[in-house]
Design a protein around this motif. Structure first.
Motif, PDB file in Angstrom:
ATOM      1  N   HIS A  64       0.585  14.553 -48.610  1.00  0.00           N
ATOM      2  CA  HIS A  64      -0.289  14.745 -49.775  1.00  0.00           C
ATOM      3  C   HIS A  64       0.135  13.815 -50.918  1.00  0.00           C
ATOM      4  N   VAL A  65       0.210  12.537 -50.595  1.00  0.00           N
ATOM      5  CA  VAL A  65       0.627  11.530 -51.558  1.00  0.00           C
ATOM      6  C   VAL A  65      -0.591  10.973 -52.273  1.00  0.00           C
ATOM      7  N   PRO A  66      -0.673  11.091 -53.622  1.00  0.00           N
ATOM      8  CA  PRO A  66      -1.794  10.471 -54.333  1.00  0.00           C
ATOM      9  C   PRO A  66      -1.706   8.958 -54.210  1.00  0.00           C
ATOM     10  N   LEU A  67      -2.833   8.301 -53.979  1.00  0.00           N
ATOM     11  CA  LEU A  67      -2.841   6.852 -53.914  1.00  0.00           C
ATOM     12  C   LEU A  67      -2.775   6.283 -55.318  1.00  0.00           C
ATOM     13  N   PRO A  68      -2.207   5.084 -55.494  1.00  0.00           N
ATOM     14  CA  PRO A  68      -2.076   4.498 -56.829  1.00  0.00           C
ATOM     15  C   PRO A  68      -3.425   4.133 -57.422  1.00  0.00           C
ATOM     16  N   LYS A  69      -3.407   3.720 -58.665  1.00  0.00           N
ATOM     17  CA  LYS A  69      -4.628   3.338 -59.363  1.00  0.00           C
ATOM     18  C   LYS A  69      -5.367   2.293 -58.542  1.00  0.00           C
ATOM     19  N   GLY A  70      -6.656   2.518 -58.342  1.00  0.00           N
ATOM     20  CA  GLY A  70      -7.426   1.621 -57.499  1.00  0.00           C
ATOM     21  C   GLY A  70      -7.537   2.120 -56.076  1.00  0.00           C
ATOM     22  N   GLY A  71      -6.842   3.202 -55.739  1.00  0.00           N
ATOM     23  CA  GLY A  71      -6.921   3.788 -54.411  1.00  0.00           C
ATOM     24  C   GLY A  71      -8.183   4.611 -54.276  1.00  0.00           C
ATOM     25  N   VAL A  72      -8.302   5.312 -53.148  1.00  0.00           N
ATOM     26  CA  VAL A  72      -9.535   6.056 -52.901  1.00  0.00           C
ATOM     27  C   VAL A  72      -9.296   7.539 -52.683  1.00  0.00           C
ATOM     28  N   GLY A  73      -8.109   8.043 -52.922  1.00  0.00           N
ATOM     29  CA  GLY A  73      -7.861   9.466 -52.725  1.00  0.00           C
ATOM     30  C   GLY A  73      -6.392   9.749 -52.524  1.00  0.00           C
ATOM     31  N   ARG A  74      -6.067  10.676 -51.580  1.00  0.00           N
ATOM     32  CA  ARG A  74      -4.669  11.000 -51.316  1.00  0.00           C
ATOM     33  C   ARG A  74      -4.455  11.138 -49.810  1.00  0.00           C
ATOM     34  N   VAL A  75      -3.305  10.723 -49.358  1.00  0.00           N
ATOM     35  CA  VAL A  75      -2.950  10.814 -47.942  1.00  0.00           C
ATOM     36  C   VAL A  75      -2.661  12.272 -47.596  1.00  0.00           C
ATOM     37  N   VAL A  76      -3.275  12.775 -46.523  1.00  0.00           N
ATOM     38  CA  VAL A  76      -3.074  14.169 -46.126  1.00  0.00           C
ATOM     39  C   VAL A  76      -2.380  14.303 -44.771  1.00  0.00           C
ATOM     40  N   ALA A  77      -2.263  13.236 -44.005  1.00  0.00           N
ATOM     41  CA  ALA A  77      -1.547  13.326 -42.724  1.00  0.00           C
ATOM     42  C   ALA A  77      -1.199  11.929 -42.221  1.00  0.00           C
ATOM     43  N   ILE A  78      -0.054  11.828 -41.588  1.00  0.00           N
ATOM     44  CA  ILE A  78       0.409  10.584 -40.978  1.00  0.00           C
ATOM     45  C   ILE A  78       1.009  10.946 -39.628  1.00  0.00           C
ATOM     46  N   GLY A  79       0.597  10.282 -38.564  1.00  0.00           N
ATOM     47  CA  GLY A  79       1.173  10.617 -37.264  1.00  0.00           C
ATOM     48  C   GLY A  79       0.588   9.842 -36.110  1.00  0.00           C
ATOM     49  N   VAL A  80       1.036  10.187 -34.907  1.00  0.00           N
ATOM     50  CA  VAL A  80       0.543   9.603 -33.657  1.00  0.00           C
ATOM     51  C   VAL A  80      -0.564  10.500 -33.128  1.00  0.00           C
ATOM     52  N   ASP A  81      -1.745   9.924 -32.888  1.00  0.00           N
ATOM     53  CA  ASP A  81      -2.895  10.723 -32.466  1.00  0.00           C
ATOM     54  C   ASP A  81      -3.179  10.602 -30.973  1.00  0.00           C
ATOM     55  N   THR A  82      -2.785   9.512 -30.366  1.00  0.00           N
ATOM     56  CA  THR A  82      -2.976   9.310 -28.923  1.00  0.00           C
ATOM     57  C   THR A  82      -1.721   8.686 -28.352  1.00  0.00           C
ATOM     58  N   ARG A 204      -0.273   3.164 -24.159  1.00  0.00           N
ATOM     59  CA  ARG A 204      -1.167   3.081 -25.317  1.00  0.00           C
ATOM     60  C   ARG A 204      -0.684   4.049 -26.377  1.00  0.00           C
ATOM     61  N   VAL A 205      -0.805   3.650 -27.637  1.00  0.00           N
ATOM     62  CA  VAL A 205      -0.505   4.545 -28.746  1.00  0.00           C
ATOM     63  C   VAL A 205      -1.514   4.304 -29.854  1.00  0.00           C
ATOM     64  N   ASP A 206      -1.974   5.384 -30.475  1.00  0.00           N
ATOM     65  CA  ASP A 206      -2.843   5.309 -31.647  1.00  0.00           C
ATOM     66  C   ASP A 206      -2.093   5.890 -32.832  1.00  0.00           C
ATOM     67  N   LEU A 207      -1.913   5.078 -33.883  1.00  0.00           N
ATOM     68  CA  LEU A 207      -1.260   5.516 -35.110  1.00  0.00           C
ATOM     69  C   LEU A 207      -2.325   5.793 -36.160  1.00  0.00           C
ATOM     70  N   ALA A 208      -2.200   6.931 -36.855  1.00  0.00           N
ATOM     71  CA  ALA A 208      -3.260   7.354 -37.762  1.00  0.00           C
ATOM     72  C   ALA A 208      -2.722   7.775 -39.116  1.00  0.00           C
ATOM     73  N   VAL A 209      -3.471   7.426 -40.154  1.00  0.00           N
ATOM     74  CA  VAL A 209      -3.247   7.934 -41.503  1.00  0.00           C
ATOM     75  C   VAL A 209      -4.571   8.508 -41.992  1.00  0.00           C
ATOM     76  N   ASP A 210      -4.568   9.781 -42.372  1.00  0.00           N
ATOM     77  CA  ASP A 210      -5.771  10.453 -42.854  1.00  0.00           C
ATOM     78  C   ASP A 210      -5.729  10.563 -44.372  1.00  0.00           C
ATOM     79  N   VAL A 211      -6.858  10.234 -45.005  1.00  0.00           N
ATOM     80  CA  VAL A 211      -6.942  10.192 -46.465  1.00  0.00           C
ATOM     81  C   VAL A 211      -8.115  11.033 -46.934  1.00  0.00           C
ATOM     82  N   LYS A 212      -7.862  11.952 -47.840  1.00  0.00           N
ATOM     83  CA  LYS A 212      -8.924  12.712 -48.499  1.00  0.00           C
ATOM     84  C   LYS A 212      -9.469  11.828 -49.612  1.00  0.00           C
ATOM     85  N   CYS A 213     -10.647  11.276 -49.391  1.00  0.00           N
ATOM     86  CA  CYS A 213     -11.186  10.241 -50.279  1.00  0.00           C
ATOM     87  C   CYS A 213     -11.994  10.827 -51.431  1.00  0.00           C
TER      88      CYS A 213
END
Length: 439
Positions: A64-82, A204-213
């Protein structure tokens, strides 16, 4: 307006979501290389898994990291999805021939006769029920489904230079247990089947970052800001709204998927993601996701699960700083354009994946597929051609195919020239051209 006014303020964040019949958002992001869907017989088991968070190094985090000025929201999850894995497994030959293989054959035939898509319950195991599906899993003859993963098994008790088991781990398992816990479940299942896991390689690996925009992405902006050697772009637009934006061809070693993950979980009924995100409203949660296949992973020295865990941070950094960036549109020279603030935030997520490290690119000769891999694929072609020619004796069929191949190349008259040129391009002889590198 932010970023030369090419983001559009989200005006429907609180509006009810209308589910339609258009192509689902992030469709490719939820399947492994084998293109599998979850078996209904194990769907209930998936819903019972309790979500836990275990930090980074392959485990999901919800900063739940707020993005800096000019960002689009806050990060809500970081991880491996596949995570897809190739396993080198050996069984005692007598046990395989007298017990396990006959059982695999019997239950696969039984599943096929049932004419259903749910599969047939094979056995209970320490990781839950194992269900035999009626069809194959890609090139693997037996397709077994557990609540945590799909397992493909070849018809042999040992392996050569290619894996004889293939595993595609479910996204929910990865977000719940992290990579180490998920892989441990796979090994436990194989050991229950009395197999010995000698080696595990990452396919194969899928890396994901989810952002609440706070805002929606627009296609025109993304096109103007994208800087990447990958030219192929596939947008999915519903009405005037961008739902997905893919960079890279579908079968390419690397692909970016930027898509409305919140819309996807609504359409596909995945409410468990709300617990991962720690929020109540999934609307306008966007995912930045990189899919990386084996040829690119091995090129960067990532072969085993231990390699992956040690290099996740470096991999994310390489993907977001060298393979692709989003930069302020304007200057024709892209290297002079500043990186967009929201993308800088994505780059900064590398530290959440794991320790920072510099990934050195290996020579292509070190990542060329083994001969046995090509033999395995040729074997299927030989069978198909034999059926067409009605040549049911193996030696007779191979002899006729060989004669036709020689005739084909003699007509073209350039086999040696093309073979040498291919060897050079792949670094097997002489120099190498970077133009054929994954990135």
């Amino acid at each position: 307006m932010d970023s030369i006014g090419l983001f559009k303020a989200c005006e429907v964040a609180t509006a009810p979501v209308q589910v339609n019949d258009c192509q689902p958002v992030g469709q490719e992001a939820t399947t492994g290389d084998s293109g599998l869907s979850g078996a209904p017989v194990v769907a209930a088991a998936l819903e019972s898994v309790e979500v836990q968070y275990q930090g980074n190094m392959g485990c999901p985090v919800t900063p739940h990291v707020p993005l800096p000025k000019g960002g689009v929201g806050r990060v809500v999850a970081i991880g491996v999805d596949t995570l897809d894995l190739g396993l080198y497994v050996s069984w005692d030959k007598a046990y395989w021939e007298e017990e396990l293989h006959p059982e695999l054959v019997r239950y696969r035939n039984s599943a096929a006769l049932s004419r259903g898509e749910d599969g047939k319950l094979w056995t209970e195991s320490p990781v839950g029920p194992l269900v035999m599906m009626p069809g194959k899993m890609g090139a693997y003859r037996y397709h077994v489904v557990a609540s945590d993963f799909h397992l493909g098994i070849q018809s042999r008790h040992d392996y050569s230079s290619a894996p004889n088991l293939y595993v595609s781990i479910n996204a929910k398992t990865l977000w719940t247990l992290g990579v180490p816990g998920a892989v441990a479940r796979v090994v436990e299942a194989v050991q229950f089947l009395k197999g010995t896991v000698d080696r595990v390689q990452v396919s194969r690996v899928d890396l994901a970052v989810d952002v609440k925009c706070d805002k929606e992405f627009q296609f025109d902006y993304l096109q103007a800001a994208k800087v990447s050697s990958a030219r192929a772009v596939r947008p999915f637009i519903q009405g005037d709204t961008l739902e997905s934006y893919y960079v890279g061809k579908g079968g390419a070693p690397i692909q970016l998927r930027l898509y409305h993950k919140g819309l996807e979980i609504i359409r596909r009924n995945k409410p468990w993601f709300l617990a991962v995100w720690g929020i109540d409203d999934p609307w306008n949660v966007w995912r930045v996701e990189f899919q990386v296949r084996r040829v690119a992973l091995k090129r960067l020295g990532i072969d085993s699960v231990d390699d992956l865990l040690a290099k996740l941070g470096g991999l994310w950094s390489r993907l977001t700083t060298e393979w692709l960036t989003f930069r302020t549109p304007g200057d024709e020279r892209t290297d002079r354009r500043p990186v967009e603030p929201w993308w800088e935030s994505m780059q900064a997520c590398a530290s959440q994946f794991g320790p920072q490290c510099q990934l050195e690119r290996l020579q292509l000769a070190e990542v060329t597929a083994p001969v046995d891999w090509y033999i395995m694929h040729m074997a299927g072609c030989v069978k198909s051609i034999a059926a067409i020619l009605r040549r049911y004796d193996l030696k007779e069929a191979v002899g006729e195919i060989a004669a036709r191949l020689i005739e084909h190349w003699e007509k073209r008259g350039n086999f040696q020239e093309e073979a040498i040129a291919l060897a050079v391009r792949r670094g097997l002889s002489g120099g190498i051209s970077d133009s054929v590198a994954p990135f």
